[in-house]
Design a protein around this motif. Sequence first.
Motif, PDB file in Angstrom:
ATOM      1  N   ILE A 252      11.616 -10.489 -10.359  1.00 31.54           N
ATOM      2  CA  ILE A 252      10.629  -9.730 -11.066  1.00 31.54           C
ATOM      3  C   ILE A 252       9.738  -8.859 -10.100  1.00 31.54           C
ATOM      4  CG2 ILE A 252      10.466 -11.116 -13.130  1.00 31.54           C
ATOM      5  CD1 ILE A 252       7.801 -12.099 -11.973  1.00 31.54           C
ATOM      6  N   SER A 253       9.504  -7.668 -10.479  1.00 33.52           N
ATOM      7  CA  SER A 253       9.039  -6.860  -9.693  1.00 33.52           C
ATOM      8  C   SER A 253       7.450  -6.968  -9.464  1.00 33.52           C
ATOM      9  CB  SER A 253       9.032  -5.339 -10.232  1.00 33.52           C
ATOM     10  OG  SER A 253       8.247  -4.307  -9.687  1.00 33.52           O
ATOM     11  N   VAL A 254       7.156  -6.800  -8.343  1.00 38.14           N
ATOM     12  CA  VAL A 254       5.543  -7.171  -7.977  1.00 38.14           C
ATOM     13  C   VAL A 254       4.837  -5.859  -8.854  1.00 38.14           C
ATOM     14  CG1 VAL A 254       5.491  -5.319  -6.303  1.00 38.14           C
ATOM     15  CG2 VAL A 254       3.792  -7.200  -6.303  1.00 38.14           C
ATOM     16  N   ILE A 255       5.169  -4.832  -9.421  1.00 37.17           N
ATOM     17  CA  ILE A 255       4.355  -4.004 -10.240  1.00 37.17           C
ATOM     18  C   ILE A 255       4.575  -4.397 -11.730  1.00 37.17           C
ATOM     19  CG2 ILE A 255       4.187  -2.144  -8.751  1.00 37.17           C
ATOM     20  CD1 ILE A 255       6.249  -0.653 -10.145  1.00 37.17           C
ATOM     21  N   ALA A 256       5.403  -5.471 -12.023  1.00 33.76           N
ATOM     22  CA  ALA A 256       5.466  -5.987 -13.348  1.00 33.76           C
ATOM     23  C   ALA A 256       4.116  -6.702 -13.874  1.00 33.76           C
ATOM     24  CB  ALA A 256       6.654  -6.893 -13.547  1.00 33.76           C
ATOM     25  N   PRO A 257       3.740  -6.753 -14.946  1.00 32.23           N
ATOM     26  CA  PRO A 257       2.369  -7.508 -15.230  1.00 32.23           C
ATOM     27  C   PRO A 257       2.544  -8.921 -14.581  1.00 32.23           C
ATOM     28  CG  PRO A 257       2.918  -6.414 -17.179  1.00 32.23           C
ATOM     29  CD  PRO A 257       4.307  -6.020 -16.169  1.00 32.23           C
ATOM     30  N   ILE A 258       3.493  -9.723 -14.637  1.00 31.30           N
ATOM     31  CA  ILE A 258       3.485 -11.024 -14.205  1.00 31.30           C
ATOM     32  C   ILE A 258       3.588 -10.955 -12.527  1.00 31.30           C
ATOM     33  CG2 ILE A 258       4.770 -13.326 -14.259  1.00 31.30           C
ATOM     34  CD1 ILE A 258       4.918 -12.723 -17.405  1.00 31.30           C
TER      35      ILE A 258
ATOM     36  N   GLN B 215       0.866  -1.110  -0.110  1.00 29.87           N
ATOM     37  CA  GLN B 215      -0.045  -0.276   0.028  1.00 29.87           C
ATOM     38  C   GLN B 215       0.929   1.077   0.064  1.00 29.87           C
ATOM     39  OE1 GLN B 215      -2.719  -1.058   3.329  1.00 29.87           O
ATOM     40  NE2 GLN B 215      -4.109  -1.428   1.924  1.00 29.87           N
ATOM     41  N   ARG B 216       2.100   1.197   0.517  1.00 29.25           N
ATOM     42  CA  ARG B 216       2.993   2.398   0.798  1.00 29.25           C
ATOM     43  C   ARG B 216       3.393   2.536  -0.721  1.00 29.25           C
ATOM     44  NH1 ARG B 216       6.753   1.424   5.675  1.00 29.25           N
ATOM     45  NH2 ARG B 216       6.080  -0.762   5.007  1.00 29.25           N
ATOM     46  N   LEU B 217       3.826   1.319  -1.287  1.00 27.95           N
ATOM     47  CA  LEU B 217       4.357   1.388  -2.668  1.00 27.95           C
ATOM     48  C   LEU B 217       3.563   2.033  -3.619  1.00 27.95           C
ATOM     49  CD1 LEU B 217       6.948   0.384  -4.769  1.00 27.95           C
ATOM     50  CD2 LEU B 217       5.159  -1.682  -4.867  1.00 27.95           C
TER      51      LEU B 217
ATOM     52  N   GLY C 182       2.437   8.153 -11.415  1.00 32.05           N
ATOM     53  CA  GLY C 182       3.676   8.160 -12.163  1.00 32.05           C
ATOM     54  C   GLY C 182       3.615   7.192 -13.542  1.00 32.05           C
ATOM     55  N   ARG C 183       4.781   6.938 -14.010  1.00 28.49           N
ATOM     56  CA  ARG C 183       4.895   6.350 -15.316  1.00 28.49           C
ATOM     57  C   ARG C 183       4.116   4.900 -15.134  1.00 28.49           C
ATOM     58  NH1 ARG C 183      10.202   3.458 -16.067  1.00 28.49           N
ATOM     59  NH2 ARG C 183      11.022   3.533 -14.051  1.00 28.49           N
ATOM     60  N   ASN C 184       4.040   4.386 -14.235  1.00 30.32           N
ATOM     61  CA  ASN C 184       3.624   3.024 -13.822  1.00 30.32           C
ATOM     62  C   ASN C 184       2.286   2.927 -13.507  1.00 30.32           C
ATOM     63  OD1 ASN C 184       6.200   1.497 -14.768  1.00 30.32           O
ATOM     64  ND2 ASN C 184       6.967   1.997 -13.124  1.00 30.32           N
ATOM     65  N   ALA C 185       1.541   4.027 -13.633  1.00 30.62           N
ATOM     66  CA  ALA C 185       0.332   3.982 -12.898  1.00 30.62           C
ATOM     67  C   ALA C 185      -0.805   3.082 -13.524  1.00 30.62           C
ATOM     68  CB  ALA C 185      -0.494   5.575 -13.468  1.00 30.62           C
ATOM     69  N   THR C 186      -0.663   2.555 -14.496  1.00 31.81           N
ATOM     70  CA  THR C 186      -1.695   1.382 -15.077  1.00 31.81           C
ATOM     71  C   THR C 186      -1.263   0.202 -14.249  1.00 31.81           C
ATOM     72  OG1 THR C 186      -2.050   2.579 -17.060  1.00 31.81           O
ATOM     73  CG2 THR C 186      -2.651  -0.092 -16.842  1.00 31.81           C
ATOM     74  N   LEU C 187       0.048   0.112 -14.191  1.00 33.30           N
ATOM     75  CA  LEU C 187       0.653  -1.048 -13.437  1.00 33.30           C
ATOM     76  C   LEU C 187       0.130  -1.244 -11.885  1.00 33.30           C
ATOM     77  CD1 LEU C 187       3.921  -1.855 -15.348  1.00 33.30           C
ATOM     78  CD2 LEU C 187       1.842  -2.860 -15.720  1.00 33.30           C
ATOM     79  N   ILE C 188       0.576  -0.180 -11.401  1.00 35.14           N
ATOM     80  CA  ILE C 188       0.067   0.326 -10.014  1.00 35.14           C
ATOM     81  C   ILE C 188      -1.372  -0.023  -9.932  1.00 35.14           C
ATOM     82  CG2 ILE C 188      -0.009   2.116  -8.128  1.00 35.14           C
ATOM     83  CD1 ILE C 188       2.746   0.876  -8.399  1.00 35.14           C
ATOM     84  N   GLU C 189      -2.285   0.530 -10.612  1.00 36.53           N
ATOM     85  CA  GLU C 189      -3.760   0.375 -10.545  1.00 36.53           C
ATOM     86  C   GLU C 189      -4.241  -1.129 -10.349  1.00 36.53           C
ATOM     87  OE1 GLU C 189      -7.386   1.326 -13.332  1.00 36.53           O
ATOM     88  OE2 GLU C 189      -6.103   3.117 -12.977  1.00 36.53           O
TER      89      GLU C 189
END
Length: 173
Positions: A90-96, A18-20, A27-34
């Motif tokens: 891999i990042s938790v905000i990457a699609p996979i 949630q802090r992330l 930001g530039r990864n708004a869709t992935l964050i959503e």
Amino acid sequence: MTQERHILVTETDLERLQRLIELHSGGRNATLIEMLDHELARAEVTSAQKVPPDVVTMNSTVVFEDEETGETRRVTLCYPQDARSDEGRISVIAPIGSALLGLSVGQSIQWPVPGGRTRTLRIVAVPYQPEAAGDFHLLTPRRRRSGRAGPNQRCPLRPRHVTAGSVIHTLPG
């Protein structure tokens, strides 16, 4: 995301993620964050001590299969600043990454990936999970009262890692 399924997230992971989301929304990864935020909103939350050992939590190593291609991958789910695809992190905000979080062995999910495609991923194994390994000290960062990390403390969103064989462990402080 296109398939409703039960996911399980620890209280500690939920708090940090949630802090992330707060830091990166807009930001530039708004869709992935959503997408990540959507997953967390419908997750069942449990304590680190009660999470089953076959559930993908943060810093877990997971083996998954792309059901269309039959390709199997082994990755460690991590925070964005620790992602290194060449090292299998891999990042938790990457699609996979968002797709894998909270799933357990045997579960599948259909998930959108770049290029307008959808992949069906199935969890094959969770060879390392910090909670199952008893690495609870890795889950609670030491913090100063001000909430800022001191010179000998790490920010909770930036855990340190050391490789021991093929398992990545988070080190305290």
